[in-house]
Design an enzyme around this catalytic site. Sequence first.
Site, PDB file in Angstrom:
ATOM      1  CG  ASN A  98      -5.428   4.171   8.688  1.00 26.95           C
ATOM      2  OD1 ASN A  98      -5.822   5.153   8.060  1.00 26.95           O
ATOM      3  ND2 ASN A  98      -4.375   4.220   9.478  1.00 26.95           N
ATOM      4  CD  GLN A 113      -7.008  -0.640   7.283  1.00 31.21           C
ATOM      5  OE1 GLN A 113      -7.771  -1.537   7.644  1.00 31.21           O
ATOM      6  NE2 GLN A 113      -5.718  -0.659   7.580  1.00 31.21           N
ATOM      7  CB  SER A 170      -1.895  -3.321   1.132  1.00 25.14           C
ATOM      8  OG  SER A 170      -0.876  -4.033   1.774  1.00 25.14           O
ATOM      9  CG  HIS A 230      -0.176  -6.663   4.978  1.00 23.43           C
ATOM     10  ND1 HIS A 230      -0.275  -6.280   6.298  1.00 23.43           N
ATOM     11  CD2 HIS A 230       0.188  -5.555   4.293  1.00 23.43           C
ATOM     12  CE1 HIS A 230       0.033  -4.990   6.396  1.00 23.43           C
ATOM     13  NE2 HIS A 230       0.321  -4.531   5.194  1.00 23.43           N
ATOM     14  N   GLY A 284       0.809  -1.214   0.000  1.00 27.42           N
ATOM     15  CA  GLY A 284       0.000   0.000   0.000  1.00 27.42           C
ATOM     16  C   GLY A 284       0.842   1.263   0.000  1.00 27.42           C
ATOM     17  CB  THR A 285       3.928   2.205   1.841  1.00 28.23           C
ATOM     18  OG1 THR A 285       3.353   1.868   3.103  1.00 28.23           O
ATOM     19  CG2 THR A 285       4.816   3.418   1.982  1.00 28.23           C
ATOM     20  CB  CYS A 340       2.030   2.440   9.848  1.00 31.38           C
ATOM     21  SG  CYS A 340       0.981   1.199   9.132  1.00 31.38           S
ATOM     22  CB  THR A 358      12.314  -9.423 -10.251  1.00 33.41           C
ATOM     23  OG1 THR A 358      13.495  -9.210 -11.018  1.00 33.41           O
ATOM     24  CG2 THR A 358      11.802 -10.842 -10.466  1.00 33.41           C
TER      25      THR A 358
HETATM   26  N1  PLP Z   1      -2.908   2.859   3.660  1.00 34.13           N
HETATM   27  C1  PLP Z   1      -3.660   2.491   4.709  1.00 34.13           C
HETATM   28  C2  PLP Z   1      -5.007   3.077   4.892  1.00 34.13           C
HETATM   29  C3  PLP Z   1      -3.151   1.556   5.624  1.00 34.13           C
HETATM   30  O1  PLP Z   1      -3.905   1.202   6.666  1.00 34.13           O
HETATM   31  C4  PLP Z   1      -1.853   1.025   5.410  1.00 34.13           C
HETATM   32  C5  PLP Z   1      -1.261   0.086   6.395  1.00 34.13           C
HETATM   33  O2  PLP Z   1      -1.467   0.213   7.585  1.00 34.13           O
HETATM   34  C6  PLP Z   1      -1.136   1.435   4.294  1.00 34.13           C
HETATM   35  C7  PLP Z   1      -1.688   2.357   3.437  1.00 34.13           C
HETATM   36  C8  PLP Z   1       0.228   0.900   4.001  1.00 34.13           C
HETATM   37  O3  PLP Z   1       0.139  -0.372   3.425  1.00 34.13           O
HETATM   38  P1  PLP Z   1       1.415  -1.371   3.437  1.00 34.13           P
HETATM   39  O4  PLP Z   1       1.528  -1.879   4.832  1.00 34.13           O
HETATM   40  O5  PLP Z   1       1.053  -2.449   2.471  1.00 34.13           O
HETATM   41  O6  PLP Z   1       2.582  -0.583   2.986  1.00 34.13           O
END
Ligand code: PLP
Length: 399
Positions: free
Chosen positions: A155, A185, A205, A207, A77-78, A335, A243
């Site tokens: 989130n 989310q 994302s 996970h 996600g990041t 995070c 890759t």
């Molecule tokens: N965006 C939101 C709303 C999230 O909750 C998160 C993770 O907590 C992310 C982005 C980041 O995703 P990733 O952990 O896959 O980098």
Amino acid sequence: MASTGRAVTADLDHAATTRLRPEARAAMEPFLDDRYGNPSGAHALGRDAVRALDEARERIASLLGCAPGDVVVTSGGTEADNHAVTGGLPARPGVPVCGATEHHAVLDVVRVLGGRTVAVDALGRLDRDGLAAVLDDVTGSGVEVGVVSVMLANNELGTINDLRAVADVVDRHAPGVPVHTDAVQAAPWLDLRVHAAPASMVSISAHKFGGPKGVGVLVVRSGTTLRPLLHGGGQERNRRSGTVNVAGVVGLAAALEATVRDRDELSIRTAARRDRLARGLSARVDGLRETVVVDGDRSHLLPNLCHLMIDGVDPEALLFLIDDGGVRASSASSCASGAVERSQVVDALAATGVAVDGAALRLSLGWDTTDDEIDLALDVIPAAVARIRAHADTVDVRG
Ligand code: PLP
């Protein structure tokens, strides 16, 4: 997961991450073993990887409501958020605009690029009049708006934004500007084919919905200009070099498929569990309130999220004590490097006049949450609050 009697631990931190779904594990296994080829390889093993990747991409696209060519695989996600907001390298011209409660993967990029943020209301929804005013202000000063990024669901709070209404504001006040949504989310709970349709870029994302960590997707709908953020071998049709994580993408596709298959039924069960948890804690703990719930109405929230404010309690002590009792939860966004400090989300609510004294507690349910876990939380959290309050005068309740 089936009820197994009295739970000894309760994972109520699914917004941070989730357990791998069995479907994802089974789908990934061959690609961690014999089918380990690099899709760029000019041999049978490489072609096998290409086929697996193409097939996963098609399944992901149909589950997300986009074309296979719109799916750009990322490291999560990041990266997807960073890519969408910057527009790649060099950064997209124009001022990026986002909501004040965005995840740091959006918010910090907007700040680094000198962008603007838009306030939210007391329930955590983007203030659309505020968005219109910011767009008018930027365009009125003769500067372009580069992108508008508004998360589909928050989130920490679980608050859902109406992206159709957001896109309408953008159409009226900054026509042609791309809308990005962080649907990280929302993906486990909402049909992105509908809810994310108004956005030209969408981040997810794996996970967060039973897939592996370190893999995600940025949907880039055709007609959206996006340069690469990562340069190199030209993978992902030149949009994201490196890759490709074949096992990860295959796992993401399998987890997403299972998520979509179970979603309607699971959402109903999860909302019922979440409501029981919220009501039970409100009844058992004085000075505890649901932060963005008025008159018991939770219809604006994801079914799995419960955000609480608890008076007279130190958040760090609370997390420590409930963890000791087997209950995993979080205070600010997990995070934020493990630090328990007031988040940008709580700050944005405070700006609307919402009372935010005390400890913020985020309880988030997931695809494998059981009733027994809710029962454990209903015992452990009130006991921890009582213990902290009883020891309010002592320096360290952890001793
Ligand atoms: N965006 C939101 C709303 C999230 O909750 C998160 C993770 O907590 C992310 C982005 C980041 O995703 P990733 O952990 O896959 O980098």
